[in-house]
Design a protein around this motif. Sequence first.
Motif, short mmCIF file in Angstrom:
data_model
loop_
_atom_site.label_atom_id
_atom_site.label_comp_id
_atom_site.label_asym_id
_atom_site.label_seq_id
_atom_site.Cartn_x
_atom_site.Cartn_y
_atom_site.Cartn_z
N ALA A 211 0.83 -1.20 0.00
CA ALA A 211 0.00 0.00 0.00
C ALA A 211 0.87 1.26 0.00
CB ALA A 211 -0.93 -0.01 1.21
N ALA A 212 1.92 1.25 0.80
CA ALA A 212 2.79 2.42 0.89
C ALA A 212 3.42 2.72 -0.47
CB ALA A 212 3.89 2.19 1.94
N ALA B 17 5.95 5.70 7.29
CA ALA B 17 4.97 6.78 7.27
C ALA B 17 3.56 6.21 7.28
CB ALA B 17 5.17 7.67 6.04
N LEU B 18 3.32 5.15 6.50
CA LEU B 18 2.00 4.52 6.48
C LEU B 18 1.64 3.98 7.86
CD1 LEU B 18 -0.52 3.55 4.99
CD2 LEU B 18 0.73 1.50 4.36
N SER B 19 2.59 3.37 8.52
CA SER B 19 2.36 2.85 9.86
C SER B 19 1.97 3.98 10.82
CB SER B 19 3.60 2.12 10.37
OG SER B 19 3.39 1.63 11.67
N LEU B 20 2.70 5.10 10.75
CA LEU B 20 2.38 6.24 11.61
C LEU B 20 0.99 6.80 11.30
CD1 LEU B 20 5.82 8.10 11.58
CD2 LEU B 20 4.79 6.88 13.52
N ALA C 57 -7.33 7.06 -1.61
CA ALA C 57 -8.68 6.79 -2.13
C ALA C 57 -8.60 6.05 -3.46
CB ALA C 57 -9.46 8.09 -2.27
N LYS C 58 -7.70 6.50 -4.32
CA LYS C 58 -7.54 5.87 -5.64
C LYS C 58 -7.04 4.44 -5.51
CE LYS C 58 -5.81 7.11 -10.17
NZ LYS C 58 -5.09 8.11 -10.95
N VAL C 59 -6.01 4.24 -4.69
CA VAL C 59 -5.43 2.90 -4.52
C VAL C 59 -6.43 1.95 -3.87
CG1 VAL C 59 -3.65 1.59 -3.28
CG2 VAL C 59 -3.04 3.70 -4.48
N TYR C 60 -7.19 2.45 -2.89
CA TYR C 60 -8.11 1.59 -2.15
C TYR C 60 -9.49 1.49 -2.80
CZ TYR C 60 -4.73 1.68 1.72
OH TYR C 60 -3.63 1.56 2.52
N GLY C 61 -9.70 2.25 -3.87
CA GLY C 61 -10.99 2.19 -4.56
C GLY C 61 -12.13 2.75 -3.73
N GLN C 62 -11.83 3.75 -2.91
CA GLN C 62 -12.83 4.37 -2.05
C GLN C 62 -12.87 5.86 -2.35
OE1 GLN C 62 -14.74 2.67 0.00
NE2 GLN C 62 -13.66 0.73 -0.04
N SER C 63 -13.92 6.53 -1.94
CA SER C 63 -13.98 7.98 -2.10
C SER C 63 -13.18 8.64 -0.98
CB SER C 63 -15.42 8.46 -2.06
OG SER C 63 -15.93 8.36 -0.75
N VAL C 64 -12.72 9.86 -1.27
CA VAL C 64 -12.03 10.64 -0.24
C VAL C 64 -12.96 10.84 0.95
CG1 VAL C 64 -11.04 12.90 0.29
CG2 VAL C 64 -10.45 11.76 -1.84
#
Length: 113
Positions: free
Chosen positions: A24-25, A34-37, A54-61
């Motif tokens: 994901a990072a 940074a992602l962990s923090l 949002a783009k990577v996870y396929g979710q809206s902001v």
Amino acid sequence: MNNGSIGERLRKAREFLELKQEEAAEAVGVSRSALSLIENGRRKVDSEELARFAKVYGQSVDALAGTSPLPPLPESVKALARAATELSDSDRNELLRFAEFLQARGPKAGGHG
């Protein structure tokens, strides 16, 4: 105050897609630390980063920010995410580029009905 922090929502979205923090990072363009923090609520997320999540996870902001509920993902999206975890980094990047290409075509490019 919304239920759960942005970091918690991001973690849940990542885990739902069965992505490792490293995966994901890299896709979002932040370091794993940074992602962990961020997921632990110890680092804020700027608007550009949130848009990339949002783009990577396929979710809206809005969904990730907590201003709207997270919609359930279609089974096909879950299957694609699971399959992507089995790919090499370069193949995952190619898959992401292809998905971005398809998005750029617009919602009606798939055919007329």
